[in-house]
Design a protein around this motif. Structure first.
Motif, mmCIF file in Angstrom:
data_model
loop_
_atom_site.group_PDB
_atom_site.id
_atom_site.type_symbol
_atom_site.label_atom_id
_atom_site.label_comp_id
_atom_site.label_asym_id
_atom_site.label_seq_id
_atom_site.Cartn_x
_atom_site.Cartn_y
_atom_site.Cartn_z
ATOM 1 N N UNK A 137 0.888 -1.142 0.000
ATOM 2 C CA UNK A 137 0.000 0.000 0.000
ATOM 3 C C UNK A 137 0.937 1.205 0.000
ATOM 4 N N UNK A 138 1.014 1.916 -1.105
ATOM 5 C CA UNK A 138 2.059 2.930 -1.251
ATOM 6 C C UNK A 138 1.509 4.335 -1.022
ATOM 7 N N UNK A 139 2.084 5.005 -0.052
ATOM 8 C CA UNK A 139 1.701 6.388 0.247
ATOM 9 C C UNK A 139 2.469 7.339 -0.670
ATOM 10 N N UNK A 140 1.905 8.512 -0.864
ATOM 11 C CA UNK A 140 2.577 9.534 -1.660
ATOM 12 C C UNK A 140 3.250 10.547 -0.727
ATOM 13 N N UNK A 141 4.170 11.300 -1.299
ATOM 14 C CA UNK A 141 4.715 12.456 -0.582
ATOM 15 C C UNK A 141 4.192 13.727 -1.245
ATOM 16 N N UNK A 142 4.291 13.762 -2.575
ATOM 17 C CA UNK A 142 3.826 14.916 -3.354
ATOM 18 C C UNK A 142 2.845 14.402 -4.410
ATOM 19 N N UNK A 143 1.699 15.032 -4.496
ATOM 20 C CA UNK A 143 0.642 14.612 -5.425
ATOM 21 C C UNK A 143 0.609 15.506 -6.666
ATOM 22 N N UNK A 144 0.501 14.887 -7.882
ATOM 23 C CA UNK A 144 0.475 13.444 -8.156
ATOM 24 C C UNK A 144 1.863 12.873 -8.457
ATOM 25 N N UNK A 145 2.902 13.686 -8.265
ATOM 26 C CA UNK A 145 4.255 13.299 -8.653
ATOM 27 C C UNK A 145 4.654 11.911 -8.136
ATOM 28 N N UNK A 146 4.346 11.619 -6.863
ATOM 29 C CA UNK A 146 4.762 10.331 -6.297
ATOM 30 C C UNK A 146 4.171 9.173 -7.096
ATOM 31 N N UNK A 147 2.926 9.324 -7.530
ATOM 32 C CA UNK A 147 2.274 8.214 -8.232
ATOM 33 C C UNK A 147 2.643 8.166 -9.717
ATOM 34 N N UNK A 148 2.890 9.312 -10.323
ATOM 35 C CA UNK A 148 3.358 9.262 -11.715
ATOM 36 C C UNK A 148 4.766 8.677 -11.752
ATOM 37 N N UNK A 149 5.590 9.003 -10.764
ATOM 38 C CA UNK A 149 6.919 8.369 -10.679
ATOM 39 C C UNK A 149 6.791 6.853 -10.534
ATOM 40 N N UNK A 150 5.877 6.440 -9.677
ATOM 41 C CA UNK A 150 5.652 5.004 -9.476
ATOM 42 C C UNK A 150 5.288 4.334 -10.803
ATOM 43 N N UNK A 151 4.329 4.933 -11.492
ATOM 44 C CA UNK A 151 3.818 4.330 -12.733
ATOM 45 C C UNK A 151 4.880 4.365 -13.836
ATOM 46 N N UNK A 152 5.600 5.460 -13.927
ATOM 47 C CA UNK A 152 6.538 5.614 -15.046
ATOM 48 C C UNK A 152 7.885 4.958 -14.790
ATOM 49 N N UNK A 153 8.304 4.904 -13.524
ATOM 50 C CA UNK A 153 9.676 4.459 -13.256
ATOM 51 C C UNK A 153 9.776 3.104 -12.563
ATOM 52 N N UNK A 154 8.838 2.781 -11.696
ATOM 53 C CA UNK A 154 8.955 1.521 -10.941
ATOM 54 C C UNK A 154 8.224 0.363 -11.628
ATOM 55 N N UNK A 155 7.011 0.614 -12.068
ATOM 56 C CA UNK A 155 6.208 -0.463 -12.672
ATOM 57 C C UNK A 155 6.951 -1.143 -13.833
ATOM 58 N N UNK A 156 7.543 -0.386 -14.756
ATOM 59 C CA UNK A 156 8.260 -1.061 -15.855
ATOM 60 C C UNK A 156 9.412 -1.939 -15.356
#
Lengths: 452, 452
Positions: free
Chosen positions: B395-414
């Motif tokens: 369950x991943x919390x953000x620090x800055x919205x939406x940057x934390x989640x776009x980083x997750x989607x663009x950089x970690x998921x791949x």
């Protein structure tokens, strides 16, 4: 009189609202009430027609007076199953900019603290387009859902409601000052604690010691609707309501209600014109008068008399299954039934009704007057209701979804506009600003008395 | 182990969730939490990244333990104001097809009969993509909102919750048979009354005698989440939960929790693998390791220590304003505080914490571990948590919205996908089908026992 007429569309999160059996009509799409797309399409249609609001009915119970079971209601899809109405609003707000939303919430069954937050959330998400239809509940089946044997007495429910209103007014108007939220990234202050006030309430029914959880929403108190027809209900409406729904079979029948409601508002120290009074009606509209009559005849082939009697038994508390179809209904007036059966009798107090006549009447448009005609004819009839009774507009039920509302938008609205009796553009601002030209409730409304 | 990792995004209908003060970051957009567009954008981002669900926290109260007022929470936007989370879901469901939605609802403050309908409505509108995070409440301020002096005792709350679960299970699973809705226009039968059963419940805390108001929704019982960390909470999770959220500072600290939860499930007669266990974490992600560290340093400039202490005081019930900034926190363990402060101490039971250290830790990601690195580094660290502890995901919390989640989607998921540890497409069906490959709760779950 040349005032513009207010028009709400009337629906419910269910397959069969006011015209039992019509879900079986080949063109009826209400079966899709569980799909967001169905509601988004409806919202777009209504906004295309500059309709003031979509008013969502609700009931937290089933119609189980008829034959002492819910079987007839279930078989005919009569307001059961019925889903929560408030959850439809965010999706419809996504695809519209001006359409208002009135949502029915039964205060007896939801504590004021989370409820006030839910309404504030809706007001934020819709940018101030939400109204609340204040209902105290009228079905014993709903009370049983809450673990009670039967609902509390009628007038007592209004005493509870008065206390409840005080709590939610304090939360909406008396907790956060207008400029409490600073939200300044430079000074790093989100809210100024000195401007957020703890609400303390110690009433007969409700106690509270808390700040409101939501920051100020565009309207603060949502636009307040009410529909109580009894004496106590009208007194409540005179005190609290901004819009009141009434229902009666003829212009002559509703005129004294309109007068009485405005007197109640005046008695409560308010301007009688601060009440917008909307009458329930069910239009059946054709491109011509003949086409409308043919449509009415076609719709009638799909009605459910059993469903109609289940509905009427629930509204009145009188089990109509105990009568023969050609029996005249004779009943003892009670709190629970008088306002519903009254609407059949006030047109002509001496007229009696057989069960068959009740079923035939209620099966299309419930207890409301049915207006059949071309767009121009329906427009003229609506104008005459407004001009002769002093109402401000209508709450219009459908027979077939979405046909009834597309007919309204395509055939009636242009005729009203051509006669200068309907707006040609939405007014800017919140729902209250659109309807009353002001952002907040006026100083002589009870909500204003607890304002900080 | 090569199992795919589950990932939920964690948010709340508020301006500052787990990283107090970060709403002041120039790139943070959480101030727009009152706008539907903000949530629709987030939902689209998460679905683009095949994220399993958006998990919405909630609290029906304010953090007023710190200094015995809510001032610090208000000033810093620490989970106050906080709007209703359930109303966000229909709008996000409109713009997505596969993203799941977990919504936190505090059962102590909402009667089961209308609540069950609200969840069924969400399940219909999302086509079976809704989960319920079962919370019994933990703030005295919430109880005061309900007119009570303080909340009921911790274990007693779980007894109430057990009774509540029985009621909602009966409504969801035991009222309407699968084929009760006929909806056949030809035979004119909407529902078969013989297949709609009245639910009777006479428990210690709840009584009910009613049919469920909603027809069967895709999942019936929504996917069940729970997060209780206490002994009684874990027992409850073992009995009821399908997904459990846990929180601990290190892999070593959470491993025994994971084992204990699966033992609780087994003790309740369930398959231990029927629990999906998700650990809270806060990733800070850069295109490179150095960029991630720089981002972390940049974020740290915007934290609010006062906000962090308000949060921690609320979680633990220990008023940290009574300590000096360099004091070591010593406290007496109680029901209310032990699970929260424990998560600081289980990593090293002998380590002590000063107020300053607590503030610095909590200010980014609350009590959760913070994982800083490039996409590949964060992916590898997440994989090691899963492989070494037996959790199923995060369950991943953000620090800055939406940057934390776009980083997750663009950089970690791949990076996870490249390692075969994250799906490359959503599975079909409801949220339960996507996560468990089955439509309904299995026979050994308590909900199945009341099924008709």
């Amino acid at each position: 009189m040349t005032t513009e007429i207010l028009i709400n569309a009337f629906h419910m999160n269910t397959v069969g609202h006011q015209s039992p059996g019509l879900w079986t009509h080949p063109r009826d799409h209400a079966r899709h009430y569980t799909d967001l797309a169905y509601w988004a399409d409806l919202a777009r249609t209504l906004e295309r027609g500059l309709i003031d609001g979509l008013f969502l009915a609700d009931v937290l119970g089933v119609y189980d007076v008829y034959g002492s079971t819910a079987d007839a209601a279930l078989r005919n899809g009569v307001q059961v199953p019925v889903n929560d109405p408030s959850l439809l609003i965010p999706a419809m707000a996504m695809v519209t900019e001006n359409l208002g939303f009135g949502v029915t919430c039964t205060l007896s069954f939801e504590p004021p603290y989370p409820f006030a937050r839910r309404m504030s959330t809706l007001d934020h998400l819709t940018k101030g387009r939400v109204g609340w239809n204040i209902v105290t509940g009228y079905l014993d089946s709903a009370a049983k859902g809450m673990g009670e044997r039967a609902q509390v007495g009628h007038d007592r429910r209004y005493d509870i409601a008065d206390d409840y209103m005080q709590v939610v007014y304090k939360l909406w108007e008396g907790s956060w000052e207008d400029d409490a939220v600073v939200a300044d990234k430079a000074t790093r202050v989100f809210a100024d604690p000195a401007k957020v006030h703890r609400v303390r309430h110690d009433g007969e029914f409700y106690k509270l010691d808390a700040i409101h959880l939501s920051e100020p929403s565009p309207q603060r108190t949502p636009l307040l609707f009410q529909a109580g027809a009894s004496g106590r209900g009208r007194q409540f409406a005179g005190q609290h309501a901004e819009c009141v729904f009434i229902n009666g079979p003829t212009k002559a029948a509703i005129k004294p209600y309109v007068t009485g409601l405005r007197e109640q508002a005046a008695a409560a120290g308010r301007d009688p014109s601060d009440l917008k009074i909307l009458a329930l009606a069910t239009p059946i509209i054709g491109r011509t008068s003949a086409e409308a009559r043919a449509k009415h005849a076609d719709y009638t082939r799909y009605v459910s008399h059993e469903g109609a009697l289940a509905l009427m038994s629930g509204w009145t508390g009188v089990d109509l299954s105990k009568y023969g179809f050609d029996d005249v209904v004779r009943y003892e007036k009670t709190d629970a039934n008088h306002s519903a059966l009254e609407s059949f009798t006030t047109a002509d107090p001496n007229r009696t009704w057989t069960v068959r006549e009740i079923a035939e009447k209620v099966a299309i448009g419930g207890r409301s007057p049915v207006i059949v005609g071309s767009g121009a004819e329906v427009a003229e009839e609506m104008m005459s209701w407004v001009d002769e009774t002093g109402i401000d507009g209508f709450n219009l039920a459908y027979v077939v979804m979405p046909e009834s509302f597309t007919d309204l938008v395509d055939l009636v609205i242009p005729e009203l506009q051509a006669r200068g009796r309907f707006k040609t553009a939405y007014r800017p601002g919140t729902l209250r600003e659109k309807l009353f030209g002001r952002a907040r409730l006026p100083h002589n409304h009870p909500a204003a008395r607890v304002r900080v």
